[in-house]
Design a protein around this motif. Structure first.
Motif, mmCIF file in Angstrom:
data_model
loop_
_atom_site.group_PDB
_atom_site.id
_atom_site.type_symbol
_atom_site.label_atom_id
_atom_site.label_comp_id
_atom_site.label_asym_id
_atom_site.label_seq_id
_atom_site.Cartn_x
_atom_site.Cartn_y
_atom_site.Cartn_z
ATOM 1 N N GLU A 586 12.309 -75.739 -0.619
ATOM 2 C CA GLU A 586 11.192 -74.880 -0.234
ATOM 3 C C GLU A 586 11.655 -73.427 -0.216
ATOM 4 O OE1 GLU A 586 7.791 -75.042 3.290
ATOM 5 O OE2 GLU A 586 9.486 -76.421 3.309
ATOM 6 N N ALA A 587 10.775 -72.533 -0.628
ATOM 7 C CA ALA A 587 11.163 -71.125 -0.735
ATOM 8 C C ALA A 587 11.393 -70.499 0.640
ATOM 9 C CB ALA A 587 10.076 -70.343 -1.474
ATOM 10 N N MET A 588 12.301 -69.541 0.685
ATOM 11 C CA MET A 588 12.548 -68.787 1.921
ATOM 12 C C MET A 588 11.596 -67.597 1.941
ATOM 13 S SD MET A 588 16.631 -68.898 2.489
ATOM 14 C CE MET A 588 17.665 -70.249 1.908
ATOM 15 N N THR A 589 10.457 -67.791 2.513
ATOM 16 C CA THR A 589 9.454 -66.720 2.589
ATOM 17 C C THR A 589 9.813 -65.742 3.700
ATOM 18 O OG1 THR A 589 8.181 -67.988 4.164
ATOM 19 C CG2 THR A 589 7.643 -68.297 1.827
ATOM 20 N N PRO A 590 9.248 -64.524 3.653
ATOM 21 C CA PRO A 590 9.491 -63.600 4.763
ATOM 22 C C PRO A 590 9.084 -64.210 6.112
ATOM 23 C CG PRO A 590 8.568 -62.403 2.910
ATOM 24 C CD PRO A 590 8.530 -63.866 2.546
ATOM 25 N N ALA A 591 7.996 -64.991 6.131
ATOM 26 C CA ALA A 591 7.561 -65.617 7.385
ATOM 27 C C ALA A 591 8.623 -66.589 7.894
ATOM 28 C CB ALA A 591 6.230 -66.334 7.178
ATOM 29 N N PHE A 592 9.220 -67.356 6.979
ATOM 30 C CA PHE A 592 10.285 -68.269 7.394
ATOM 31 C C PHE A 592 11.485 -67.485 7.931
ATOM 32 C CE2 PHE A 592 14.424 -69.972 6.014
ATOM 33 C CZ PHE A 592 14.509 -71.071 6.870
ATOM 34 N N LEU A 593 11.824 -66.405 7.253
ATOM 35 C CA LEU A 593 13.015 -65.657 7.677
ATOM 36 C C LEU A 593 12.769 -64.927 9.001
ATOM 37 C CD1 LEU A 593 14.132 -64.435 4.166
ATOM 38 C CD2 LEU A 593 15.191 -66.214 5.567
ATOM 39 N N ARG A 594 11.532 -64.517 9.257
ATOM 40 C CA ARG A 594 11.222 -63.961 10.585
ATOM 41 C C ARG A 594 11.365 -65.051 11.648
ATOM 42 N NH1 ARG A 594 7.084 -61.306 7.593
ATOM 43 N NH2 ARG A 594 5.487 -62.774 8.290
ATOM 44 N N ASP A 595 10.964 -66.264 11.271
ATOM 45 C CA ASP A 595 11.089 -67.372 12.203
ATOM 46 C C ASP A 595 12.573 -67.663 12.512
ATOM 47 O OD1 ASP A 595 9.718 -69.547 13.683
ATOM 48 O OD2 ASP A 595 10.950 -70.808 12.385
ATOM 49 N N VAL A 596 13.416 -67.524 11.508
ATOM 50 C CA VAL A 596 14.854 -67.701 11.756
ATOM 51 C C VAL A 596 15.347 -66.627 12.720
ATOM 52 C CG1 VAL A 596 17.154 -67.710 10.704
ATOM 53 C CG2 VAL A 596 15.241 -68.761 9.491
ATOM 54 N N GLN A 597 14.856 -65.413 12.536
ATOM 55 C CA GLN A 597 15.295 -64.320 13.418
ATOM 56 C C GLN A 597 14.896 -64.601 14.876
ATOM 57 O OE1 GLN A 597 13.836 -60.209 12.533
ATOM 58 N NE2 GLN A 597 15.898 -59.948 11.727
ATOM 59 N N LEU A 598 13.833 -65.350 15.050
ATOM 60 C CA LEU A 598 13.334 -65.650 16.404
ATOM 61 C C LEU A 598 13.805 -67.018 16.894
ATOM 62 C CD1 LEU A 598 9.694 -64.362 15.855
ATOM 63 C CD2 LEU A 598 11.527 -63.208 17.107
ATOM 64 N N ASP A 599 14.689 -67.642 16.127
ATOM 65 C CA ASP A 599 15.154 -68.984 16.488
ATOM 66 C C ASP A 599 15.868 -68.937 17.843
ATOM 67 O OD1 ASP A 599 16.143 -71.746 14.754
ATOM 68 O OD2 ASP A 599 17.189 -71.229 16.607
ATOM 69 N N ALA A 600 15.383 -69.752 18.769
ATOM 70 C CA ALA A 600 15.909 -69.696 20.141
ATOM 71 C C ALA A 600 16.825 -70.864 20.465
ATOM 72 C CB ALA A 600 14.750 -69.636 21.126
ATOM 73 N N VAL A 601 17.196 -71.642 19.454
ATOM 74 C CA VAL A 601 18.093 -72.766 19.723
ATOM 75 C C VAL A 601 19.492 -72.241 20.045
ATOM 76 C CG1 VAL A 601 19.266 -74.745 18.688
ATOM 77 C CG2 VAL A 601 16.813 -74.410 18.326
ATOM 78 N N ASP A 602 20.010 -72.677 21.169
ATOM 79 C CA ASP A 602 21.323 -72.219 21.617
ATOM 80 C C ASP A 602 22.331 -73.338 21.381
ATOM 81 O OD1 ASP A 602 23.556 -71.343 22.969
ATOM 82 O OD2 ASP A 602 22.389 -70.368 24.557
#
Lengths: 837, 112
Positions: A586-602
């Motif tokens: 699946e493509a890495m869309t800007p929306a996906f990459l913003r979601d990675v930036q907000l990833d809260a998994v510790d």
């Protein structure tokens, strides 16, 4: 008649006492600050930017968008940067003045005694002199004309407008801004990112315990046992199909491969009190960042994407200032810079996008000396030399002036906690410091060039001049090329001619750890100096995707690069997300990459899970239920849940039980190890000794920490993570009306979505920029607002979006209309300033 | 409200008093724009022409309302009205000062 007289007397008394009470007590200052109409806080003229401004450099226009971002446009570069200086000052003049006061050691002059220690340290480092020599070297260079125009713009505002509220409250005027002040603003962040006392910290711990313990608690890179470095070996580093496959990491050269020093080091103890004092002048633990670059092969649009979120102090106003500058035919660049610095540091242009994270390289060394004559001379090889010393006066507002002895050796600054230089015997409590930032650096030219670059090749020409700080640089251009390079000059340390690792203080008298060709407080010939060649610095040209989060850069360093990197939790999580996506096709869309930036998994949760499981056998009832909930949870640090609250408090209490109490017992007041180290300790480590002093018992210690955590949560009245994990950004004055509102937010100190509640450090800017399209998908957000005026609509307007994980547009379109028009001396006002596109 | 209208009517029906009051308002706002004591003095100035102490106090309070209006218009012109409304307690204190200090100054009417 009597009653009339009495009434008048009574009213006279009331009026007299009332007016006197207001005029002769502390109420007077309050009224002067906040009375309607006249109160300095409300001074409308201070925030009203003139719509027409004369400029000695020619015409320019400024358009403010809804977020208070100035879009500056001109046909002449100097005209543009004059306007940039003017608008930066109008929005952030006090912040600019504050930063230069910090670096010059002039804080006490306005803040009083509370700032004397800071002034003492900064004057001893003599950052001001380092900035002067840096400007001396740059003033004839390509970035100088725009820098000087910027300075003139700042001063034009300073002279034109009434002083902003902070100056009113402290009742002083800003001195004229100078090019050296702009350099100091850069030195400030360079120091914040590379001014580490880790060497001394490890030495102090080695003195208090032993060297093996010190290297266990503060592991060197070769003991950093995780498998998520930035440059991943072999086939795990994807290259774009059809690309140049030119992935190259830094390689060791025969000349620069360094060895670990052997023996017991200098044999001189490091004063732990000095280390503790110095730790107050290095950055908060956790200052780091995330960035990644993704090649178009992995994106939906076929264009590369650059994401970056630097983790710095979250404060009021924000550390970053956003601006968009268009110079017709030369530059169209938008992004953030530090107030006082003319050029965009992180951002995008019409040709590319880029970001920085801290590389964690070691560009600072410490030296002890054999001294004589009451400490006025030190041995350097076969001869004794005099320390260069001078006494400076530190003016203190509402207090006695203080003095500080500024001392220098052949290596650089010589630091002491005391004002008299601790003229004792032996190492005499002083320590010499050599830091790359003490020499003239060409970083401003590099930043200047990156902003007007046309692609990867231009950037590769600009990066060798990025002397400080050492950074992970990610970049992508509109032609679809991607790049990763580590910037900054890293000296090769030599003892007896051989390269050595700088993992402990050097014996300066024995000429250990020499930096050849380096000129502290002077102009270093960087081409001739003994540094790791640019070509050997770790890098990757045209990577498929590559993520940086301050973790270990490479398994194959060209020389001694670092004394220890950040824990790998964030870096590993980012690669996990990117690998999963790439594997799914699946493509890495800007929306996906913003979601990675907000990833809260510790990922600390997994790392420390064995301790939680050990604790399970030690607890029962409600405590066990809380623990079971944490064990069953996915590790996502989100506001609505209780598990992250319990975990965050438990991890804090655990660190205190395992490390802090033992350090206190050893009279050691230095920063304790992180949770990566804690989780790596063997199950039977002596650090897991319970409070009663019995045999090590990891489960008992973990369970006791859990009990403490639950007590602390109850005491604070928290129910969910959002009750605790809230923004608390404060203005330096710590007056309520200047602070930002509090919002709950996701994230944690070791999640990709980075937020450190205790130290108020976190994502100080978020950008995700697809390169080469019309820019409409480019998005960003600032934790606060662009305008430092507390009455401005843009004072804190982005904070709730930031806290909630929302972004806003970050394109190259300027709004309609003109808010400020700069007119050149020839009176040719008008539209030469382009339209901002 | 009726009382308020009556009091206002009393002032406006006397041209000399109305003129002096208007002049006092202008001078008072000017003074309040340069120093906080101007709020107290302005209140006193608008109170003095009034027929009684209660009327003076009312005039002082209304002068405070004028000050508050000018203040908010000034903030709005600088794009700062929204920021002011977010100021919380300090906003309330500023409003209280705008209304309270002139009313306090209006006590001077009782000295006449």
């Amino acid at each position: 008649m009597v009653s009339e007289t009495t009434r008048r007397a009574l009213l006279s008394s009331v009026l007299g006492v009332g007016v006197g009470g207001m005029a002769l007590t502390d109420a007077r200052q309050f009224l002067a600050d906040f009375a309607p109409l006249s109160g300095s806080t409300w001074n409308a003229d201070a925030r009203r930017v003139d719509r027409e401004v004369d400029s000695p450099y020619g015409d320019a226009t400024v358009r403010y968008d809804d977020h208070g971002v100035p879009h500056v446009s001109a046909s002449d570069e100097r005209a543009a940067y004059y306007a940039v200086g003017y608008v930066q000052a109008s929005d952030r003049l006090f912040e600019m003045d504050l930063l230069r006061r910090v670096m010059r050691g002039e804080l006490s002059a306005v803040f009083g005694e509370v700032a004397v220690d800071s002034d003492r340290f900064n004057r001893q480092m003599d950052f001001a002199r380092a900035a002067e020599v840096t400007w001396d070297a740059a003033k004839d260079g390509p970035a100088a004309p725009a820098s000087e125009a910027f300075v003139d713009g700042v001063n034009a505002y300073r002279e034109d407008a009434d002083r902003p509220v902070e100056f009113e409250l402290l009742d002083y005027d800003a001195d004229p801004w100078t090019p050296v002040d702009s350099i100091l603003a850069q030195k400030q962040i360079s120091w914040g990112l590379t001014g580490s006392f880790a060497t001394l910290r490890r030495a102090a711990v080695a003195d208090a315990f032993d060297r093996e313990t010190a290297e266990t608690l503060y592991p060197l890179p070769d003991a950093d046992n995780h498998d998520s470095p930035i440059l991943r070996p072999g086939d795990r580093e994807p290259n774009p199909p059809g690309g140049e496959s030119a992935t190259v990491s830094g390689r060791a050269s025969a000349t620069s491969r360094s060895r670990r020093p052997t023996g017991a080091g200098t044999g001189k103890r490091v004063d732990p009190d000095l280390v503790s004092w110095l730790e107050g002048f290095e950055s908060e633990d956790g200052v780091g960042s995330n960035s990644w670059v993704v090649h178009g092969e992995y994106t939906a649009s076929g264009q590369p994407v650059v994401a970056n979120d630097p983790h710095l102090d979250l404060r009021v106003p924000p550390v970053w200032y956003e601006q968009h500058v268009v110079v017709d035919g030369e530059r169209d660049v938008r992004g953030v810079t530090f107030p006082g610095v003319p050029f965009v540091i992180i951002g995008r242009s019409d040709t590319g996008a880029w970001g920085f994270t801290n590389a964690g390289y070691d560009v600072i060394d410490f030296y002890t000396y054999e001294t004589r004559n009451g400490g006025s001379e030190y041995r350097y090889g076969d001869e004794f030399r005099e320390f260069q010393t001078r006494e400076e006066t530190i003016p203190v507002a509402d207090g006695e002036d203080e003095t500080v002895e500024v001392t220098k050796s052949v290596h650089g600054a010589v630091l002491s906690r005391r004002s008299d230089g601790d003229a004792l015997s032996g190492t005499d409590g002083r320590v010499g410091v050599q830091w790359t930032g003490l020499s003239a650096a060409r970083t401003i030219e590099s930043i200047y060039d990156i902003g007007r670059s046309a692609g990867v090749d231009d950037v590769l020409d600009a990066l060798p001049k990025f002397d400080e700080p050492t950074q992970n640089f990610v970049y992508a251009d509109r032609d679809g090329r991607t790049l990763y390079y580590t910037t900054g000059t890293v000296p090769v340390r030599r003892t007896d001619g051989d390269p050595v690792a700088a993992t402990r203080p050097f014996d300066g008298s024995a000429r250990e750890g020499e930096w050849r060709g380096f000129e502290p407080y002077g102009e270093t010939d960087w081409a001739a100096a003994d540094t790791i060649p640019f070509e050997e610095m770790p890098h990757s040209v045209d990577p498929g995707y590559l993520a940086t989060a301050n973790q270990r850069v490479t398994d194959d360093p060209p020389a001694h690069l670092s004394e220890g990197y950040a824990s790998p939790f964030r870096g590993a999580r980012i690669y996990e997300r990117l690998d999963e996506r790439a594997g799914s096709g699946e493509a890495m869309t800007p929306a996906f990459l913003r979601d990675v930036q907000l990833d809260a998994v510790d990922r600390r949760v997994d790392h420390l899970r064995p301790l939680l499981e050990d604790a399970r056998g030690e607890v029962s009832g409600a405590v066990r239920e809380e623990l079971d909930a944490v064990l069953a949870w996915d590790g996502e640090m989100t506001t609505a849940r209780r598990e992250p609250l319990v975990f965050a408090f438990w991890a804090r209490e655990l660190g205190e039980r395992v490390f802090e109490r033992r350090f206190e017992d050893a009279d050691l007041d230095v920063g304790t190890p992180n949770d990566w180290v804690l989780g790596n300790l063997p199950e039977d480590s002596e650090w897991f000794v319970p409070a009663d002093g019995s045999d090590p018992d990891r489960g008992a210690v973990a369970a006791a920490a859990l009990a403490d955590a639950l007590d602390a949560i109850d005491e604070a009245g928290h129910e969910t993570y959002g009750d605790y994990n809230r923004t608390a950004l404060t203005h330096p004055f710590e007056r309520e009306f200047l602070n930002y509102p509090a919002y709950p937010t996701d994230g944690s100190p070791t999640a990709v979505n980075n937020f450190r509640r205790e130290s108020m450090v976190g994502s100080s800017w978020r950008q995700v920029v697809p390169v080469g399209d019309d820019g409409s998908d480019a998005m960003a957000v600032l934790p606060g607002g662009n305008d430092g005026d507390p009455l401005s609509a843009n004072y804190a307007d982005q904070l709730d979006d930031w806290a909630a994980g929302r972004f806003r547009e970050f394109g190259l379109d300027a709004p309609d209309g003109v808010d400020v028009r700069f007119t050149g001396d020839d009176g040719d006002a008008g539209d030469s300033g382009g339209d901002g596109e | 409200m009726t009382d308020l209208a009556t009091e206002l009517g009393s002032t406006l029906s006397n041209p000399r008093r109305a003129g002096l009051t208007a002049l006092a308002v202008v001078v008072g706002v000017a003074l309040a724009s340069v120093h906080w004591l101007g709020l107290v003095v302005g209140g006193a100035l608008v109170a003095l022409p009034q027929g009684s102490l209660p009327r003076g106090l009312l005039a002082g309070f209304l002068f405070g309302g004028v000050v508050l209006s000018v203040f908010l218009v000034d903030l709005a012109a600088a794009g700062a009205a929204g920021g002011f409304l977010r100021f919380g307690l300090l906003r309330d204190v500023a409003v209280a000062m705008a209304l309270g200090l002139p009313t306090f100054g209006a006590l001077a009417r009782g000295l006449r």
